[in-house]
Design a protein around this motif. Structure first.
Motif, mmCIF file in Angstrom:
data_model
loop_
_atom_site.group_PDB
_atom_site.id
_atom_site.type_symbol
_atom_site.label_atom_id
_atom_site.label_comp_id
_atom_site.label_asym_id
_atom_site.label_seq_id
_atom_site.Cartn_x
_atom_site.Cartn_y
_atom_site.Cartn_z
ATOM 1 N N TYR A 1 -20.108 -5.262 -12.021
ATOM 2 C CA TYR A 1 -20.286 -6.703 -12.169
ATOM 3 C C TYR A 1 -18.934 -7.398 -12.255
ATOM 4 C CZ TYR A 1 -21.762 -11.212 -14.018
ATOM 5 O OH TYR A 1 -21.962 -12.559 -14.205
ATOM 6 N N THR B 1 -28.400 -12.028 -19.961
ATOM 7 C CA THR B 1 -27.219 -12.155 -19.106
ATOM 8 C C THR B 1 -26.895 -10.803 -18.481
ATOM 9 O OG1 THR B 1 -25.735 -11.724 -20.974
ATOM 10 C CG2 THR B 1 -26.276 -14.033 -20.493
ATOM 11 N N TYR B 2 -26.117 -10.838 -17.405
ATOM 12 C CA TYR B 2 -25.741 -9.595 -16.751
ATOM 13 C C TYR B 2 -24.769 -8.801 -17.622
ATOM 14 C CZ TYR B 2 -27.830 -11.069 -12.334
ATOM 15 O OH TYR B 2 -28.708 -11.444 -11.361
ATOM 16 N N ARG B 3 -25.011 -7.497 -17.694
ATOM 17 C CA ARG B 3 -24.072 -6.627 -18.398
ATOM 18 C C ARG B 3 -22.764 -6.583 -17.607
ATOM 19 N NH1 ARG B 3 -24.823 -2.483 -22.102
ATOM 20 N NH2 ARG B 3 -27.085 -2.457 -21.767
ATOM 21 N N GLU B 4 -21.649 -6.752 -18.285
ATOM 22 C CA GLU B 4 -20.362 -6.783 -17.599
ATOM 23 C C GLU B 4 -19.815 -5.366 -17.423
ATOM 24 O OE1 GLU B 4 -17.608 -9.636 -19.088
ATOM 25 O OE2 GLU B 4 -18.954 -11.316 -18.746
ATOM 26 N N ASN B 5 -20.508 -4.611 -16.590
ATOM 27 C CA ASN B 5 -20.026 -3.265 -16.264
ATOM 28 C C ASN B 5 -18.921 -3.359 -15.209
ATOM 29 O OD1 ASN B 5 -21.310 -3.558 -13.699
ATOM 30 N ND2 ASN B 5 -23.233 -2.792 -14.539
ATOM 31 N N ASP C 1 -34.768 -0.333 -17.244
ATOM 32 C CA ASP C 1 -34.075 -0.747 -18.468
ATOM 33 C C ASP C 1 -34.962 -0.530 -19.683
ATOM 34 O OD1 ASP C 1 -32.079 -1.879 -20.152
ATOM 35 O OD2 ASP C 1 -31.577 -3.359 -18.619
ATOM 36 N N ASN D 1 -28.047 -7.572 -20.456
ATOM 37 C CA ASN D 1 -27.891 -7.614 -21.904
ATOM 38 C C ASN D 1 -29.193 -8.091 -22.549
ATOM 39 O OD1 ASN D 1 -25.065 -6.903 -21.995
ATOM 40 N ND2 ASN D 1 -24.623 -8.966 -21.203
ATOM 41 N N GLU D 2 -29.262 -7.999 -23.869
ATOM 42 C CA GLU D 2 -30.477 -8.391 -24.585
ATOM 43 C C GLU D 2 -30.802 -9.872 -24.412
ATOM 44 O OE1 GLU D 2 -32.545 -6.095 -26.122
ATOM 45 O OE2 GLU D 2 -31.130 -4.817 -25.040
ATOM 46 N N LYS E 1 -34.738 -10.669 -22.036
ATOM 47 C CA LYS E 1 -34.305 -9.587 -21.153
ATOM 48 C C LYS E 1 -35.315 -9.329 -20.045
ATOM 49 C CE LYS E 1 -32.014 -5.088 -21.597
ATOM 50 N NZ LYS E 1 -31.693 -3.971 -22.545
ATOM 51 N N HIS F 1 -23.705 1.970 -16.350
ATOM 52 C CA HIS F 1 -22.399 1.715 -16.961
ATOM 53 C C HIS F 1 -21.915 2.897 -17.793
ATOM 54 C CE1 HIS F 1 -25.331 0.522 -20.060
ATOM 55 N NE2 HIS F 1 -24.394 0.814 -20.944
ATOM 56 N N GLU G 1 -30.063 -0.368 -16.518
ATOM 57 C CA GLU G 1 -29.543 -1.094 -17.681
ATOM 58 C C GLU G 1 -28.457 -2.094 -17.302
ATOM 59 O OE1 GLU G 1 -28.525 1.847 -20.634
ATOM 60 O OE2 GLU G 1 -30.510 2.763 -20.549
#
Length: 359
Positions: free
Chosen positions: A183, A176-180, A211, A172-173, A220, A125, A169
């Motif tokens: 995504y 959940t999926y990082r909203e890059n 990650d 998220n901590e 995570k 990201h 990466e």
């Protein structure tokens, strides 16, 4: 098959020795020209190889101009990772226009020094070019862009890198999926697609997810465990999990690390420690350096204890070129060599862990 007998060859050195004996002189034994490094101390990579692992260090292109630093990297380690030269902003600065200059420089350096190379990274990201992040893309357009990028980069380095951090990466901590950008436009299926495209471009390279803050058990690392288990069940090509291991003394050690490495290995994937450093609040003191050394030893021992933990990579080996002070103001002293390329207690701890018998 007939065996040919070879007549003894009389060398100049032998004649000189015979003459000296006739004169009653003593002759010092000649150095073994075939083994000029027979008394060289074992490097960290030498010690790791005795366990079937590699020991490496990342490097960034400007650091290659630091000759003492580059020379030590090329002699102490057996593997390297380009810090920035293979990321998207470096390799595809304009849409469809590829530039492999930075990555090639490190690959060529590594080849000259006998180091193997981990590719880092195909999608992340951060460090995306502005043409990509500022665009408004349909799902079909972005899929085409991502597929083309992965295919071109992986094909360029086919046979030159042994592994790729395909997706970096992505969680998220809280798991959940990082909203890059990928995504939000494509949904979580982009991860499996990226792995499939990378495999099609290079059937032999090892494919990793990578990650930080996943060294111990928690939300995570649990999310990655679930994801990799599902990818394996769906026959998506996934070969390894990279635990970056950017640790900090003030946050405590991930004491479940060995068990966590083992549970990923039990899924049938390799595990690598990919970006190891252990920072502290500055100024450092003897107590902190001793604690840091203990942690470096524990990370190494945890990897050695699991057969499928294939190697360890420091994120730079010396405080001379560490990324930590610029990113975490007031912190640093994170690596086993100091700014003057002198060993710190952490270096001795690494050697001790690598020479210990693993369970």
């Amino acid at each position: 098959m007939r065996t040919r007998t070879r007549s003894p060859r009389v060398t100049a050195a032998a004649l000189a020795a015979s003459a000296a004996l006739l004169l009653g002189l003593t002759v010092a034994p000649a150095a073994d020209a075939a083994s000029p490094h027979r008394d060289r101390a074992a490097t960290l990579d030498d010690l790791a190889r005795q366990h079937g692992r590699y020991f490496g260090s990342a490097v960034d292109n400007p650091e290659l101009a630091d000759t003492p630093y580059a020379d030590l990297l090329g002699t102490e380690f057996g593997q390297t990772t380009p810090g920035n030269g293979m990321k998207w902003d470096a390799t595809e600065p304009r849409r469809g226009v590829f530039d492999f200059t930075a990555g090639d420089e490190i690959v060529n350096y590594a080849k000259a020094k006998g180091l193997k190379v981990r590719g880092h990274t195909l999608l992340w990201h951060n460090q995306l070019p502005s043409w990509l992040t500022s665009g408004t893309w349909t799902a079909d357009e972005l899929r085409s862009i991502l597929k083309n990028h992965i295919t071109k980069v992986v094909k360029h380095y086919r046979g030159k890198v042994f592994a790729w951090d395909v997706a970096n990466e992505i969680m998220n901590e809280d798991g959940t999926y990082r909203e890059n950008i990928f995504y939000k436009t494509l949904g979580p299926g982009y991860i499996a697609d990226a792995l499939r495209w990378a495999r099609a471009a290079d059937p032999r390279v090892k494919l990793y997810l990578n990650d930080y803050n996943v060294e111990g058990t928690g939300a995570k690392s649990d999310a990655y465990y679930t994801l990799i288990k599902r990818l394996k069940a769906d026959r998506v090509p996934i070969d390894g999990f990279g635990m970056q291991a950017h640790l900090a003394l003030q946050y405590g050690f991930p004491y479940q690390m060995r068990q966590n490495i083992q549970r990923f290995a039990d899924l049938g994937v390799d595990v690598a420690i990919t970006e190891l450093d252990i920072r502290m609040i500055l100024p450092s003191d003897a107590t902190e350096l001793a604690q840091q050394a203990d942690w470096y030893g524990q990370v190494t021992s945890a990897c050695l204890a699991v057969r499928r933990c294939v190697g360890i990579t420091l994120w730079g080996y010396s405080d001379r070129h560490s990324w930590i002070p610029a990113t975490f103001p007031g912190e640093g002293a994170a690596l086993p060599w100091d700014e003057n390329l002198r060993h710190k207690p952490a270096y001795d701890a690494l050697r001790k862990a690598l020479t210990a018998t693993t369970s």
